[in-house]
Scaffold this active site. Sequence first.
Site, PDB file in Angstrom:
ATOM      1  N   TYR A  27     -28.857 -26.775  -8.974  1.00 30.93           N
ATOM      2  CA  TYR A  27     -29.213 -25.564  -8.230  1.00 30.93           C
ATOM      3  C   TYR A  27     -29.792 -26.006  -6.898  1.00 30.93           C
ATOM      4  O   TYR A  27     -29.440 -27.046  -6.365  1.00 30.93           O
ATOM      5  CB  TYR A  27     -30.159 -24.708  -9.092  1.00 30.93           C
ATOM      6  CG  TYR A  27     -30.422 -23.336  -8.530  1.00 30.93           C
ATOM      7  CD1 TYR A  27     -29.381 -22.548  -8.035  1.00 30.93           C
ATOM      8  CD2 TYR A  27     -31.704 -22.809  -8.506  1.00 30.93           C
ATOM      9  CE1 TYR A  27     -29.619 -21.284  -7.517  1.00 30.93           C
ATOM     10  CE2 TYR A  27     -31.949 -21.544  -7.999  1.00 30.93           C
ATOM     11  CZ  TYR A  27     -30.906 -20.786  -7.496  1.00 30.93           C
ATOM     12  OH  TYR A  27     -31.145 -19.548  -6.981  1.00 30.93           O
ATOM     13  N   LYS A  35     -25.641 -19.654 -10.557  1.00 28.60           N
ATOM     14  CA  LYS A  35     -26.514 -18.614 -11.112  1.00 28.60           C
ATOM     15  C   LYS A  35     -26.171 -18.342 -12.580  1.00 28.60           C
ATOM     16  O   LYS A  35     -27.056 -18.128 -13.417  1.00 28.60           O
ATOM     17  CB  LYS A  35     -26.387 -17.323 -10.308  1.00 28.60           C
ATOM     18  CG  LYS A  35     -27.122 -17.359  -8.982  1.00 28.60           C
ATOM     19  CD  LYS A  35     -28.623 -17.304  -9.182  1.00 28.60           C
ATOM     20  CE  LYS A  35     -29.357 -17.288  -7.866  1.00 28.60           C
ATOM     21  NZ  LYS A  35     -30.804 -17.147  -8.004  1.00 28.60           N
ATOM     22  N   ASP A  42     -26.831 -13.437  -2.535  1.00 32.00           N
ATOM     23  CA  ASP A  42     -26.696 -13.987  -1.186  1.00 32.00           C
ATOM     24  C   ASP A  42     -25.813 -13.154  -0.260  1.00 32.00           C
ATOM     25  O   ASP A  42     -25.019 -13.692   0.524  1.00 32.00           O
ATOM     26  CB  ASP A  42     -26.193 -15.445  -1.248  1.00 32.00           C
ATOM     27  CG  ASP A  42     -27.280 -16.379  -1.771  1.00 32.00           C
ATOM     28  OD1 ASP A  42     -28.454 -15.981  -1.768  1.00 32.00           O
ATOM     29  OD2 ASP A  42     -26.950 -17.503  -2.184  1.00 32.00           O
TER      30      ASP A  42
END
Length: 576
Positions: free
Chosen positions: A112, A184, A256
């Site tokens: 991540y 995610k 995002d």
Amino acid sequence: MSDRSSKFSHLPRAASGPLECPYEGASVMLNSTFNKGSAFTDEERKSFKLHGLVPPNVQTLDDQVRRAYEQYSSRADDLAKNTFMASMKAQNDVLYYKLLQTHLKEMFSVIYTPTEGDAIQNYSRLFRRPEGCFLNINDQDSIEECLSNFGRREEVDYIVVSDGEEILGIGDQGVGAILISVAKLVITTLCAGIHPMRQLPVVLDCGTDNQDLLNDELYLGLRQPRARGQEYDEFVNKFMKAARKLFPKAYIHFEDFGLHNAKRLLDEFRPHMACFNDDIQGTGCVTLAALMAALHVSDVKLKDARIIIFGAGSAGTGIAQQIADTIETEAHKSKEEAAKQIWCLDKPGLLVKSLGDELTPAQTPFARDDAEWPEGERDLLSVVKKAKPHILIGTSTKPKAFTEEIIREMAKHVDKPIIFPLSNPTRLHEAQPNDINKWTDGRALIATGSPFPPVDRNGTKYEIAECNNSTCFPGIGLGTVLSRARVLSDKMLVAAIKALAAQSPALQDPNLPLLPDVEDVREISVDIAKAVIRTAVEEGHAQEEGIPTDEDDLEEWIRIQMWDPVYRPLVKPKNE
């Protein structure tokens, strides 16, 4: 455990017992759901015609984890390690997640942020098996067909979608955003047991305004300027409509999106379906959970707290909105009264109403009356002097913005200043925890956006909490998925926040961090999911039948439906 038994073992998502495999031979090994590599048992090798396709020694999953970790450790840098992990994920789901689970603290930043940001920037130059669904704005008529390749109505629980405009602090990354959707979803599996085979990562390729990508002959996305306005809205609407038609009960997680689209799209779709924006709601939830713990330690009520937020982009306004919603819900105040407890600053200084069209829809509710704030009193120091905040939050990406003068001014007026410099990465933090600690004579309650070592307080270590969204959004998703909630309401989010805040180590010892460690997040996700599910049932949003009302039964019902990285015995389908 694969052999776990329960009165809820019959549920479709109960990931235990034998696993039906419709393949044999090399096809078994080419499928990451069924592949076990060297861990296939002798019986499985015989039944599925695998002899000769794997070495003769039968290994355990733990043996494989040790081998894989040695290989991972030999990689030269974090990006190479990220690429190795992506290759493993494409080969063997169970081994990939078990390796991550075993070395979570070490590997989290590799799979991540910040390393995933490097992988996204290099997306068109790293050979990987493509993952997820690629939709492009020039081919909108095939959206439904593309999505239909990923399962039937009841087979997708969780969709993460990004248009790639504002990725992890590195801006517009175009089609490379597929990797943030993938990352995610990895975290939802790792931290909340969302089934990896019931997820769908999506990128909406609308073009890009990143000139480096437009000039790159190897770039894999649309080499055209980013679409906006009506064309963009039609594209997003067609995607949402097709996703709802094909997967009517799937939970949709926005990731995002750009500042001018994120809040607008969330507001448009949120009343009609279960959807969530992590940059807005996830950031708001985890920050508010840390705040609630800090307010408890400092003996200040949320309804009385004065809050300054420095940086009014998606994260800052998301935090402001979540705080305001919670004040409204918990203190029974109006939206307007709740907003008056929050002062938001951005590049022009304090947000005031005369900024008019310069304000985004997310900023507008927090704009102050010009008459109260003359022109020369809108900088951060002046606002701190006048507002006397209990809480100062930084989401500005402006390094060292919280100066010694500002922090000392704040500390004059409150006993335990609550200071959260949240900008990422570390070099963009508004202040270093060591400095905050020194300037407040060790009185500050601190949380940051990146990991920091403890600071010294009169010979005692004070541990710094990290406001990591991963402690919050996976549990919210798990609760929403399992309850099949029609919508994700404000009250469901507040329930999640309170569940997370209740697990704050600082409630037991004020020298411990305000939030739990990411290593504990799987257990935290169970608590959050319970709170979300109970609230969904109370509000009438839950569509799943048979949700237990007993507390212990509800916990067992949740746990049995959480996927674990263990090898289940492979069996032939019953109809063969």
